[in-house]
Design a protein around this motif. Structure first.
Motif, PDB file in Angstrom:
ATOM      1  N   THR A 179      -0.770  -0.296   3.828  1.00 45.38           N
ATOM      2  CA  THR A 179       0.015  -1.622   4.419  1.00 45.38           C
ATOM      3  C   THR A 179      -0.117  -1.304   6.092  1.00 45.38           C
ATOM      4  O   THR A 179      -0.542  -1.711   6.946  1.00 45.38           O
ATOM      5  CB  THR A 179       1.084  -2.134   4.128  1.00 45.38           C
ATOM      6  OG1 THR A 179       1.130  -2.258   2.550  1.00 45.38           O
ATOM      7  CG2 THR A 179       1.325  -3.369   4.777  1.00 45.38           C
TER       8      THR A 179
ATOM      9  N   HIS B 236       9.279   4.641   0.972  1.00 43.84           N
ATOM     10  CA  HIS B 236       9.613   3.152   1.001  1.00 43.84           C
ATOM     11  C   HIS B 236       9.539   2.397   2.233  1.00 43.84           C
ATOM     12  O   HIS B 236      10.497   1.889   2.373  1.00 43.84           O
ATOM     13  CB  HIS B 236      11.120   3.153   0.368  1.00 43.84           C
ATOM     14  CG  HIS B 236      11.072   3.935  -0.823  1.00 43.84           C
ATOM     15  ND1 HIS B 236      11.382   5.281  -0.969  1.00 43.84           N
ATOM     16  CD2 HIS B 236      10.929   3.313  -2.060  1.00 43.84           C
ATOM     17  CE1 HIS B 236      11.399   5.418  -2.369  1.00 43.84           C
ATOM     18  NE2 HIS B 236      11.223   4.374  -3.074  1.00 43.84           N
TER      19      HIS B 236
ATOM     20  N   ASN C  37       2.963   6.635  -3.965  1.00 43.50           N
ATOM     21  CA  ASN C  37       1.991   5.444  -4.206  1.00 43.50           C
ATOM     22  C   ASN C  37       3.021   4.332  -3.937  1.00 43.50           C
ATOM     23  O   ASN C  37       4.262   4.254  -4.470  1.00 43.50           O
ATOM     24  CB  ASN C  37       1.593   5.269  -5.765  1.00 43.50           C
ATOM     25  CG  ASN C  37       0.320   6.183  -5.787  1.00 43.50           C
ATOM     26  OD1 ASN C  37      -0.496   6.447  -5.082  1.00 43.50           O
ATOM     27  ND2 ASN C  37       0.300   6.638  -7.237  1.00 43.50           N
ATOM     28  N   GLY C  38       2.455   3.030  -3.344  1.00 45.47           N
ATOM     29  CA  GLY C  38       3.402   2.022  -2.976  1.00 45.47           C
ATOM     30  C   GLY C  38       4.363   2.206  -1.926  1.00 45.47           C
ATOM     31  O   GLY C  38       5.159   1.310  -1.777  1.00 45.47           O
ATOM     32  N   SER C  39       4.100   3.328  -1.024  1.00 43.76           N
ATOM     33  CA  SER C  39       5.275   3.618   0.061  1.00 43.76           C
ATOM     34  C   SER C  39       4.888   2.664   1.466  1.00 43.76           C
ATOM     35  O   SER C  39       5.883   2.445   2.199  1.00 43.76           O
ATOM     36  CB  SER C  39       5.341   4.990   0.316  1.00 43.76           C
ATOM     37  OG  SER C  39       4.013   5.517   0.797  1.00 43.76           O
TER      38      SER C  39
ATOM     39  N   ALA D  76       7.350  -4.584   2.848  1.00 44.81           N
ATOM     40  CA  ALA D  76       6.275  -3.393   2.444  1.00 44.81           C
ATOM     41  C   ALA D  76       6.398  -2.354   3.765  1.00 44.81           C
ATOM     42  O   ALA D  76       6.561  -1.087   3.588  1.00 44.81           O
ATOM     43  CB  ALA D  76       4.952  -3.963   2.563  1.00 44.81           C
TER      44      ALA D  76
END
Lengths: 246, 315
Positions: free
Chosen positions: A70, A223, A64-66, A44
């Motif tokens: 986290t 990413h 989203n989700g980068s 992550a």
């Protein structure tokens, strides 16, 4: 002391976060003997480093989700870094839009519990109850179990609980995106107050406008890597240019 | 160091640290990049999510004890709020299972069943229920409270402890009903009945230790929470709840092995204090009972604390 000697408040040092997930919708247990195949590793965060100085307000952007959320959880120390470390002058407080604290309990009890979990004494929790109830604007809903709340309502309640305490380092995870206009205005005002009280803030948001309005430095996570770090206008422009390509 | 150029705080990056080491059996060592660590030290920053030393950890847990107490009280209240009888189920459940076992084993065991069968069974089931629920709920205390763990900073040990506290709150109504049931079966009270209280104290220690160990193990192996009901079942059948060991076997080695199980010893102790006609515990049984009750909480505390940094991981 000259103003150029800046005091670091948060040091994020080459942080990697990896965790395992049970991948695909398939039930893991069915593939007896080969079930390890169903487990995938998610990388992550891939070596993120930056240093935040006193009084800075950092906006964190990315698709989203980068890895933005986290990152905040790791800064708060809740999600351990697989490599690297995060240092801070005091325990940061994370305001997220996650699920309710205890969904089966009503709002009153969640307020009390949340205040105690923040480290207040029972007397302090009692004293801040009215403030929290008032700020959340959910007074007539507080006697219902939190599982009956909409996600916006439960985020408002959590946000209000956290707002009752002064924080030196405040991490806000898209909290401004929830709630109605009146609640958003109230939260933005409160965040500005908190900032004046001493703090450093991190704001994760998809609203470029609120990043530009409230932050003086922006970080673009792509990413799991730090793509760009600098003046908000520059970073936002670069980010928007990259999404325009899609 | 004031000698360094203003504003030239080294950017805490570059030199890659060593790979994070694999978790040791007990602890997690942390390897840090020296440049960043030095800068952090210079300005008084500490590593986030770091496990504090044991003393400070316990002091912080004690400072936040009201959180654990309130959490357990609320969980009791919310526990059965979905059902019509509500918290009455706390009492009804063990007695319902006692009735079922009573019918089943009363018939199967026939003349082999212990004398005074119903009181024997009720004492055993009530004692066992405290143990089994602490074990089961302790194991789920971290994984089942993920949203608390990932949004608030507090010593995680408060969660398994609050699971045990919850069962202490539920304990006394069960024991009041047990006493009433014993009276109904014409078991008359004696001073020995008071010894139940220190026994429950010892059992709380044992249960806390087990809750701490199982809470951490469930974080590593999620499937454990599915297995615990079966372990409980096994212990239930092995703890002399519906039989007396002496009626099952005469083999001394086997009897001693059974008696290592602390749950068996607790059930036997309760039998001997509450009902007439039971031998007092042997020295061997006392040693096992007290040994486990002192050892498990110490092991549990160290085992749980050493993985403190792990619990927030979302998987």
């Amino acid at each position: 002391m000259s103003s150029s000697e800046r005091r670091p408040v948060v040091i994020v040092d080459d942080v990697h976060v990896r965790y395992k997930v049970y991948a695909t919708g398939r039930r893991v247990g069915r593939r007896v003997g080969r079930f390890e195949r169903g487990i995938k590793e998610v990388h992550a965060l891939r070596g993120v480093s930056f240093t935040v100085y006193e009084g800075e307000n950092i906006g964190v952007i990315g698709h989203n989700g980068s890895g933005k959320s986290t990152l905040l959880r790791t800064v708060a120390g809740f999600t351990p870094a697989s490599e690297g470390a995060v240092y801070a002058t005091s325990q940061p407080s994370l305001l997220g839009v996650g699920s309710a604290l205890l969904p089966r309990l009503d709002g009153h009890k969640n307020i009390n519990l949340g205040a105690l979990a923040l480290g207040m004494t029972p007397a302090e929790a009692e004293a801040s109850y009215d403030y929290i109830a008032e700020f959340s604007g959910l007074k007539e809903h507080l006697s219902y179990p939190m599982r009956t709340y909409s996600s916006g309502m439960s985020a408002r309640l959590k946000f209000s609980i956290a707002m009752a305490k002064a924080h030196q380092i405040l991490l806000v995870d898209e909290a401004l995106a929830v709630g109605d206009k009146a609640f958003r205005d109230r939260s933005e005002k409160r965040i500005r107050e908190l900032r004046e009280e001493a703090g450093t803030t991190f704001l994760v948001s998809h609203s470029m406008q609120s990043i530009l309005d409230t932050c003086d430095r922006a970080i673009w996570i792509d990413h799991g890597e730090l793509r760009l770090d600098g003046d908000p206008q520059t970073v936002v422009d670069a980010y928007e240019a990259s999404t325009a390509d899609l | 160091m004031l000698g360094s150029a203003p504003g030239a705080v080294p950017d805490a990056t570059r030199a890659r640290p060593e790979r994070f080491p694999r978790p040791a059996l007990l602890g997690f060592r942390h390897v840090t990049n020296s440049a960043a660590a030095e800068m952090a030290k210079k300005y008084g920053l500490s590593r986030m999510g770091a496990r504090p030393p044991l003393g400070r950890y316990l002091a912080e847990a004690w400072r936040r004890r009201y959180f654990a107490i309130t959490l357990s009280r609320y969980t009791v209240e919310a526990g059965d709020s979905d059902s019509r009888l509500g918290s009455l189920w706390v009492i009804v459940r063990p007695f319902l299972s006692a009735v079922i076992y009573g019918l089943l084993f009363g018939v199967i065991l026939g003349p082999d069943r212990p004398h005074n069968f119903v009181p024997h069974l009720l004492v055993g089931v009530t004692t066992f229920e405290f143990f089994a629920k602490c074990f089961d709920q302790g194991a789920k205390s971290i994984t089942g409270n993920q949203s608390l763990v990932t949004s608030l900073a507090f010593p995680r040990i408060l969660l398994p402890i609050s699971a045990v506290l919850r069962n202490i709150f539920e304990l006394w109504p069960m024991w009041v009903v047990l006493v009433l049931a014993l009276l109904a079966f014409q078991q008359w009270p004696s001073w020995n009945w008071l010894l139940v209280i220190p026994m429950l104290g010892l059992m709380t220690l044992l249960n806390t230790g087990l809750a701490l160990i199982s809470a951490r193990l469930t974080v590593h192996f999620r499937d454990l929470s599915q297995i615990i009901p079966f372990i409980n079942r096994l212990l239930f059948y092995g703890s002399g709840i519906f039989f007396t060991l002496q009626s099952v076997t005469k083999n001394q080695t086997l009897i001693h092995l059974f008696q290592i199980n602390p749950v068996y010893d607790f059930v036997e102790a309760m039998h001997s204090f509450l009902l007439p006609g039971y031998e007092p515990l042997t020295q061997w049984e006392w040693t096992a009972l007290i040994g486990w009750s002192v050892l498990l909480p110490v092991i549990g505390l160290l085992f749980f604390w050493s993985a403190e940094e792990r619990y927030g991981r979302v998987e």
